[in-house]
Design an enzyme around this catalytic site. Structure first.
Site, short mmCIF file in Angstrom:
data_model
loop_
_atom_site.label_atom_id
_atom_site.label_comp_id
_atom_site.label_asym_id
_atom_site.label_seq_id
_atom_site.Cartn_x
_atom_site.Cartn_y
_atom_site.Cartn_z
N GLN A 178 0.85 -1.20 0.00
CA GLN A 178 0.00 0.00 0.00
C GLN A 178 0.88 1.24 0.00
O GLN A 178 1.80 1.36 0.83
CB GLN A 178 -0.92 0.00 1.23
CG GLN A 178 -1.86 1.20 1.28
CD GLN A 178 -2.83 1.15 2.46
OE1 GLN A 178 -2.73 0.30 3.35
NE2 GLN A 178 -3.77 2.08 2.47
N HIS A 199 -8.53 1.82 -0.29
CA HIS A 199 -9.06 1.86 -1.66
C HIS A 199 -9.05 0.48 -2.29
O HIS A 199 -8.25 -0.37 -1.93
CB HIS A 199 -8.26 2.84 -2.53
CG HIS A 199 -6.78 2.65 -2.44
ND1 HIS A 199 -6.05 3.12 -1.38
CD2 HIS A 199 -5.91 2.01 -3.25
CE1 HIS A 199 -4.78 2.79 -1.55
NE2 HIS A 199 -4.66 2.10 -2.67
N PHE A 200 -9.93 0.32 -3.26
CA PHE A 200 -10.03 -0.93 -4.02
C PHE A 200 -9.61 -0.62 -5.45
O PHE A 200 -10.11 0.33 -6.05
CB PHE A 200 -11.47 -1.45 -4.00
CG PHE A 200 -11.92 -1.85 -2.61
CD1 PHE A 200 -11.81 -3.16 -2.17
CD2 PHE A 200 -12.44 -0.89 -1.73
CE1 PHE A 200 -12.21 -3.52 -0.88
CE2 PHE A 200 -12.85 -1.24 -0.45
CZ PHE A 200 -12.73 -2.56 -0.02
N HIS A 201 -8.70 -1.44 -5.97
CA HIS A 201 -8.27 -1.30 -7.36
C HIS A 201 -9.17 -2.20 -8.23
O HIS A 201 -9.36 -3.37 -7.90
CB HIS A 201 -6.84 -1.82 -7.55
CG HIS A 201 -5.79 -1.11 -6.77
ND1 HIS A 201 -4.91 -0.21 -7.35
CD2 HIS A 201 -5.43 -1.17 -5.47
CE1 HIS A 201 -4.05 0.23 -6.44
NE2 HIS A 201 -4.34 -0.33 -5.28
#
Ligand code: AMP
Length: 137
Positions: free
Chosen positions: A96, A102-104
């Protein structure tokens, strides 16, 4: 660890830094990654300040995933997508680099994932792909 409200995503959420947004509501923002690991790489973030998935309120986590699914469906509709990698890195040891959870969403195969947060993409191309995803939402 204390949440750093000067992190890049907190600044994007406050409108202090630019981002190409594909989706926004009162709880979640989705925007194009500027160093894409594949064409169409999009980030989905909760607006609530949390560093990792482990810090995130379960309801916010559930809602963020619902939005990620919505964006993934738009990607499938708008782009020539064969598969989508959903990636979430919690903690520096996991890789990270931005301390706001956050989500990719990465339209590619896990075997073809480019290098992570490595090279600035072509912003015009990124915006053009983002427009297509946005229009499909
Ligand atoms: P992670 O390493 O999982 O924390 O992911 C952070 C992601 O944010 C990386 O994929 C970066 O390419 C991306 N990124 C960094 N700065 C920006 C920015 N200003 N706008 C959009 N994406 C960014």
């Amino acid at each position: 660890m204390t949440y750093d409200d000067q992190n890049i995503f907190a600044r994007i959420l406050r409108g202090e830094l630019p981002a190409f947004k594909v989706y926004e509501d009162d709880q979640v923002l989705a925007f194009m990654d500027v160093m894409p690991q594949a064409e169409g790489h999009t980030l989905v973030i909760p607006k609530t300040p949390a560093i990792t998935l482990l810090d995130l309120d379960p309801e916010a986590a559930a809602y963020t995933i619902q939005v990620a699914q919505k964006v993934a469906k738009a990607m499938e509709k708008a782009l020539d997508v064969k598969g989508i990698v959903l990636m979430q890195l919690s903690g520096a040891a996991a890789g990270q680099t931005v301390p706001h959870v956050h989500f990719h969403l990465i339209p590619t195969s896990v075997h073809e994932l480019g290098k992570h947060a490595a090279q600035m993409g072509d912003m015009e191309k990124i915006k053009a792909i983002g427009e297509k995803i946005k229009a499909a939402l």
